[in-house]
Design an enzyme around this catalytic site. Sequence first.
Site, PDB file in Angstrom:
ATOM      1  N   SER A  89       0.825  -1.197   0.000  1.00  0.00           N
ATOM      2  CA  SER A  89       0.000   0.000   0.000  1.00  0.00           C
ATOM      3  C   SER A  89       0.871   1.264   0.000  1.00  0.00           C
ATOM      4  O   SER A  89       1.739   1.422  -0.857  1.00  0.00           O
ATOM      5  CB  SER A  89      -0.968  -0.046   1.184  1.00  0.00           C
ATOM      6  OG  SER A  89      -2.016   0.877   1.044  1.00  0.00           O
ATOM      7  N   ASP A 215      -9.457  -5.702  -4.871  1.00  0.00           N
ATOM      8  CA  ASP A 215      -9.109  -4.634  -3.943  1.00  0.00           C
ATOM      9  C   ASP A 215     -10.208  -3.565  -3.899  1.00  0.00           C
ATOM     10  O   ASP A 215     -10.580  -2.999  -4.919  1.00  0.00           O
ATOM     11  CB  ASP A 215      -7.776  -4.005  -4.379  1.00  0.00           C
ATOM     12  CG  ASP A 215      -7.061  -3.277  -3.263  1.00  0.00           C
ATOM     13  OD1 ASP A 215      -7.733  -2.562  -2.488  1.00  0.00           O
ATOM     14  OD2 ASP A 215      -5.832  -3.423  -3.172  1.00  0.00           O
ATOM     15  N   HIS A 242      -7.303  -6.062  -0.394  1.00  0.00           N
ATOM     16  CA  HIS A 242      -6.166  -5.151  -0.298  1.00  0.00           C
ATOM     17  C   HIS A 242      -5.052  -5.695   0.572  1.00  0.00           C
ATOM     18  O   HIS A 242      -3.920  -5.180   0.518  1.00  0.00           O
ATOM     19  CB  HIS A 242      -6.643  -3.799   0.257  1.00  0.00           C
ATOM     20  CG  HIS A 242      -5.594  -2.727   0.247  1.00  0.00           C
ATOM     21  ND1 HIS A 242      -4.996  -2.270  -0.913  1.00  0.00           N
ATOM     22  CD2 HIS A 242      -5.017  -2.020   1.267  1.00  0.00           C
ATOM     23  CE1 HIS A 242      -4.114  -1.324  -0.617  1.00  0.00           C
ATOM     24  NE2 HIS A 242      -4.101  -1.163   0.692  1.00  0.00           N
TER      25      HIS A 242
END
Length: 261
Positions: A89, A215, A242
């Site tokens: 991320s 995601d 995610h």
Amino acid sequence: MREIPKLRKPDDHHFVLVHGVGHGAWCWYKIQYLMEASGYKVTSLDLKGSGIDKTDPNTISTLEEYNNPLTMFFSRLPENEKVILVGHSAGGLSLTDAIYKFANKIHVAVYVAANMLRYGFATDQDFKDGDPDISEYGDISELEYMLGPDKPPTSVIIEQQFQRNILYHMSPMEDSTLASILLRPGPIRAFTFARFVGGPEADSVPRVYIKTMQDHCLKPQQQAAMISRWPPSQIFELDSDHSPFFSKPHELFSFLVNLFV
């Protein structure tokens, strides 16, 4: 695009795992266990204001400050040692920062559902591609304004009741419960103002992107846009939310350790 080097055996591999916003080294516990049980060396870091680091995230204003633990790690790494750098991320910003500063100490940088922006958040297109799109859920970000209500926010966290659906909807309930207890606000200024000056270092380290195809946070189309703008050496796809370190740990582990075969 640089080729990924061939490494001979597990003890040639030193994986350094970098978490995303609000998380900490704890989020990698399944991956770290699988790697260490297979003979790999692993370092999981808490960036500043994250995990068990006691810094108030509201006081962190720059990516350089936020990344200090990773910078210190590389500064102390023996001159002849290289690592496999893995970021999730917003941890992708930390990877890119490390590439510019420590290219000679990185075998490969692996972006897992991560911000892969050559210049950081420098243009409107960078924000369109790299800023998580959770607008469909409404105004669900809890913002703190340590500098005052008329100043930009200093930290952010997703409201707890929305965290599972956005970050962990394919993950075991016990993992999303753990995350709801351990998540901390992220230093939003460190990410919003992250900028990199382009140079040859940017393409001197092979990069791999692992797309998360289910995601709800950093959408697959956003990931595809970043890939097209700064093509990596290899691209893999995971049928994951995610957070594949929770939802698909064995598949993610397999991708990581087979990069060098």
